[in-house]
Every structure is written in C-alpha cells, then in structure tokens.
Design a protein around this motif. Structure first.
Motif, short mmCIF file in Angstrom:
data_model
loop_
_atom_site.label_atom_id
_atom_site.label_comp_id
_atom_site.label_asym_id
_atom_site.label_seq_id
_atom_site.Cartn_x
_atom_site.Cartn_y
_atom_site.Cartn_z
N GLY A 1 1.07 -1.13 -0.02
CA GLY A 1 0.00 0.00 -0.05
C GLY A 1 0.87 1.27 -0.04
N ASN A 2 2.33 1.07 -0.08
CA ASN A 2 3.11 2.22 -0.18
C ASN A 2 3.17 2.94 -1.76
OD1 ASN A 2 4.85 4.24 0.90
ND2 ASN A 2 6.52 2.93 0.35
N ASP A 3 2.17 3.42 -2.20
CA ASP A 3 2.35 3.84 -3.54
C ASP A 3 2.81 5.20 -3.80
OD1 ASP A 3 0.92 1.31 -3.95
OD2 ASP A 3 -0.85 2.24 -4.48
N VAL A 4 3.78 5.54 -4.52
CA VAL A 4 4.46 6.81 -4.62
C VAL A 4 4.57 7.32 -5.89
CG1 VAL A 4 6.46 8.06 -3.84
CG2 VAL A 4 5.84 6.22 -2.47
N VAL A 5 4.18 8.54 -6.13
CA VAL A 5 4.27 9.10 -7.44
C VAL A 5 5.77 9.83 -7.51
CG1 VAL A 5 3.52 10.96 -9.10
CG2 VAL A 5 1.92 9.63 -7.56
N CYS A 6 6.64 9.43 -8.53
CA CYS A 6 7.87 9.70 -8.67
C CYS A 6 8.04 10.48 -10.10
CB CYS A 6 8.80 8.66 -8.44
SG CYS A 6 8.92 7.84 -7.00
N GLU A 7 8.92 11.72 -9.92
CA GLU A 7 9.20 12.25 -11.27
C GLU A 7 10.06 11.65 -12.19
OE1 GLU A 7 11.70 16.35 -12.36
OE2 GLU A 7 11.02 15.98 -10.12
N THR B 1 13.72 9.85 -6.61
CA THR B 1 14.01 8.46 -6.23
C THR B 1 12.74 7.86 -5.10
OG1 THR B 1 14.99 9.59 -4.17
CG2 THR B 1 16.49 8.84 -6.07
N GLY B 2 12.06 8.66 -4.60
CA GLY B 2 11.03 8.42 -4.02
C GLY B 2 11.24 8.38 -2.60
N HIS B 3 12.47 8.60 -2.09
CA HIS B 3 12.86 8.74 -0.52
C HIS B 3 11.96 9.62 0.13
CE1 HIS B 3 16.74 6.97 -2.07
NE2 HIS B 3 16.57 6.24 -0.94
N LYS B 4 11.45 9.24 1.37
CA LYS B 4 10.68 10.20 2.12
C LYS B 4 11.53 10.90 3.17
CE LYS B 4 6.63 6.95 2.25
NZ LYS B 4 5.93 6.04 3.08
N ILE B 5 12.80 10.53 3.53
CA ILE B 5 13.52 11.44 4.46
C ILE B 5 14.72 11.72 3.85
CG2 ILE B 5 12.31 10.53 6.38
CD1 ILE B 5 14.49 8.42 6.99
N TRP B 6 15.40 13.10 4.22
CA TRP B 6 16.54 13.42 3.85
C TRP B 6 17.72 12.61 4.37
CZ3 TRP B 6 17.33 19.48 3.12
CH2 TRP B 6 16.42 19.93 2.53
N SER B 7 17.86 11.92 5.30
CA SER B 7 18.73 11.28 6.00
C SER B 7 19.00 10.00 4.79
CB SER B 7 18.48 10.74 7.21
OG SER B 7 17.55 9.86 7.07
N SER B 8 18.24 9.64 4.17
CA SER B 8 18.51 8.63 3.18
C SER B 8 19.52 8.91 1.98
CB SER B 8 17.06 8.01 2.56
OG SER B 8 16.43 7.62 3.59
N LEU B 9 19.28 10.47 1.56
CA LEU B 9 20.10 10.82 0.63
C LEU B 9 21.13 11.79 0.90
CD1 LEU B 9 17.52 11.53 -2.22
CD2 LEU B 9 19.30 9.86 -2.06
N GLN B 10 21.42 11.67 2.45
CA GLN B 10 22.40 12.72 3.05
C GLN B 10 23.81 12.44 2.73
OE1 GLN B 10 20.95 14.98 5.00
NE2 GLN B 10 22.88 16.17 4.97
N ARG B 11 24.00 11.26 2.25
CA ARG B 11 25.43 10.88 1.75
C ARG B 11 25.73 11.34 0.53
NH1 ARG B 11 25.87 4.80 -0.22
NH2 ARG B 11 23.37 4.60 -0.80
N TYR B 12 24.95 11.97 -0.21
CA TYR B 12 25.11 12.57 -1.51
C TYR B 12 25.21 13.98 -1.45
CZ TYR B 12 23.05 8.07 -2.92
OH TYR B 12 23.04 6.76 -3.10
N SER B 13 24.89 14.63 -0.42
CA SER B 13 24.85 16.07 -0.09
C SER B 13 26.28 16.68 -0.34
CB SER B 13 24.47 16.40 1.25
OG SER B 13 25.07 15.93 2.23
N HIS B 14 27.31 15.89 0.02
CA HIS B 14 28.85 16.25 -0.30
C HIS B 14 29.09 16.34 -1.66
CE1 HIS B 14 29.23 11.86 -0.84
NE2 HIS B 14 30.45 12.32 -1.42
#
Length: 359
Positions: free
Chosen positions: A252-258, A328-341
């Motif tokens: 039931g976790n349906d997400v619309v992604c760009e 990507t469809g991630h819900k929280i920033w921390s999931s992509l935080q390692r790319y911020s650098h």
C-alpha cells in the motif's frame, strides 16, 4: 534427570542443559539453558532439580518455546510479511535457541545465537555484522511481543542487554554504505554486449533499455518490472510506483515519482504489447545483469548500484536533495544525506551515444 548436549563452534564448546519432568507420560515441566562450562551446566541442573523436588516449581505450566512463539507471531500477523523477514524467521527456527523456553531465556543465550549466526550455521559462512544484526532484530521483535500479545512471561531487558553486548563485541553492527558506481568503460561494455545480443535475438530481454532506465529513473529492478502503462504520465513526467519498498510499510506504499527526460525517452521507445512497460520477471533481469557482469569481468557491481548511480547523477547535475527525492522516492533526507557532499560536476550522460542507439 537433566541432560547436557555439547556443541562445538568457532567461539568454543557450549553446553546446553535441559531438565524435563514427566507425570504419567506427559511433560509437566521443562527448562533449558546454555553454558560455556560443563561444570556450570551441571550445577544449574542440580539447582533446578532441587527446586523442583522442593515444590518450588510444582505445577509450573509448560512454557512456550522460541519456535512456537515465532509461529504465533506469524499466524497473528495481519500485515503482509516481507520476504526477507519471513525467510529469516524460518531460518531462526533451525538454531538451538528455537527450542529454548521464552521465559527462561538469558542474555547469554541470545549472544550465543548471534555467534552461531555470524559463524554461518544454517546458512552461508561468515555472515556480516549487519546480517547478524538483522537476525537479532527479527528475533527480538518476536520476543518483545511475547508478553503484550500472548501473555508469555518475558523480560524485555534480556533483549536489550543481549543486543548491547553483541554490538559491543562487534558480532552485530550497521551495514556499510556501498559507494560502488559503474565507470563509463563498464557501462560501455555492458551496453555493447546487450545491444549486440538484442540485434541477433529479437526475443532477448531489452537489457540495453532496462539498465539505462534504472539509472535515469532511480528505480529498483522489481519496481521496473511492475510499472504499468497506466501508471505512466508523459504529460506530468511521472510514474506511480506501487508498493515501493519502505521499512515501515510492506504494502500500500504507492508513491508518485518524477521522471527525468532521459527516462521518459526510454519509456516512449518501448512497444505497447502488454499492461506492463517492461513485462519481464525481476529475477530474470537480475540474473541477466549479474551473469553479464561476470562474463565481462566486471567485479562487485550489483543491479541496485544503478540506483546509487542515479542518486549521484541527480545531485551532480545540480538538483537539490528534495528535488532528487522527487525522483528516487525517498521520504526522509537522511536516506540521501550521503550525496549532499557531491558538487555539481555536470551531466556525465549528456550526449551519451547509447541513447541514440537504444531509442
């Protein structure tokens, strides 16, 4: 009479002591524990039998074993259980701890279980600390449900102490973040192989489109094979990803992604033959990718690394983390935080020659 069963492992010899009492052929009392020394196991048996003979343990009802508790949790579960969790719980029932009574578990018993997992009993040898932690997590989840869900006496502090101990000893730990990205030469080799094969065999799976689509859309292999034409909107440059993987929700976790323009271009090149855009089984896609990498001598590259490549590419082309998350469809920033650098380094796929070939 009590019994002691010895079991040898890399961490040393363990002694499992068990006391069973019967009355008229039926078990009326059962208790077990594991010890590092045989003398300690013998001393424990004598104490338990003495307490039983003195009436201190009389009429004690037979306790639920760990294996029985796992079955109760599975049978009571109303949410769809993930494939990994289901497999792990099934495997846990093969370990010694499965026969232990829940109420008699000690932190040392769970630490020993973690050692057995790490040493590769009932599975591949040398399981990583993160994999061992996963086993501990699923077992702990069942144990923590014992008292509130099934009225089985269990002290949650046993779990807390055991997990703290296994972490301190390095038996369990967090998984290391993979940083593997395909280099241009590897992608060229893969694309050349797939394009040549597909030109010879029109029935071949179009991996030459699936691989770049995974990169430009940031989709996992099972998500790619589930996308329907009805889930795709060229007008809004989006797709609906159904049942996207999420730690908290299995369905039931349906997400619309760009969809970036490159991903749209690949979709538009696909023939509309079925309801699915990529009507192939995810396992077949995985085997095609893994087998081709092995054939070409490309080491340590997984299909999921293409999603990591996608996130890196999105940030490198100037997208902010929220903008990257919309793809990507991630819900929280921390999931992509390692790319911020990552700094904007341009589009490594700008004027990519293979796009003209596959579309």
């Amino acid at each position: 009479m009590g019994t002691i069963v010895e079991r040898k492992s890399k961490s040393g010899t363990k002694h499992r002591a068990q006391v069973i009492k019967k009355k008229e052929g039926e078990v009326v009392f059962s208790k077990s524990a594991t010890f590092s020394r045989k003398t300690a196991a013998n001393a424990w048996i004598k104490k338990v039998e003495k307490d039983f003979d003195a009436g201190k343990l009389t009429n004690r009802q037979i306790q639920t074993t760990v294996s029985e508790l796992i079955d109760k949790v599975i049978d009571t579960q109303r949410k769809q259980m993930g494939k990994t969790k289901s497999q792990v719980l099934k495997t846990i029932k093969l370990f010694d701890v499965a026969d232990f009574e829940v109420a008699s578990l000690r932190p040392a018993d769970l630490v020993e279980f973690a050692n057995q997992v790490a040493e590769g009993e009932h599975g591949p040898a040398g399981r990583s600390p993160s994999t061992t932690a996963n086993y501990m997590s699923h077992l702990s989840g069942c144990l923590n449900l014992a008292r509130p869900a099934f009225a089985i006496p269990f002290d949650r502090r046993v779990v807390e102490e055991a997990r703290e101990t296994t972490s301190t000893l390095g038996i369990t730990g967090k998984s290391k973040k993979r940083t593997r990205r395909p280099i241009p030469e590897e992608l060229d080799a893969l694309m050349d192989f797939f394009v040549r094969r597909e030109s010879r065999d029109t029935r071949a799976i179009p991996m030459s489109k699936i691989v770049p689509f995974a990169i430009f859309s940031a989709r996992r292999q099972d998500e790619i094979t589930r996308i329907l034409w009805d889930d795709y909107s060229q007008e809004h440059a989006t797709i609906l990803v159904r049942n996207m993987k999420d730690p908290g929700e299995k369905e039931g976790n349906d997400v619309v992604c760009e969809l970036p323009p490159e991903a749209i271009r690949i979709i538009e090149s696909m023939p509309r033959l079925t309801d699915q855009i990529f009507p192939f089984h995810k396992d077949v896609v995985g085997r095609q990718f893994t087998g081709t990498c092995r054939f070409l001598g490309i080491r340590n590259l997984r299909f999921h690394d293409l999603r990591h490549e996608a996130a890196s590419w999105l940030v490198e082309t100037g997208r902010t983390l929220p903008q990257a998350m919309s793809v990507t469809g991630h819900k929280i920033w921390s999931s992509l935080q390692r790319y911020s650098h990552l700094k904007k380094v341009g589009n490594r796929y700008e004027n990519w020659a293979w796009m003209e070939v596959i579309t």
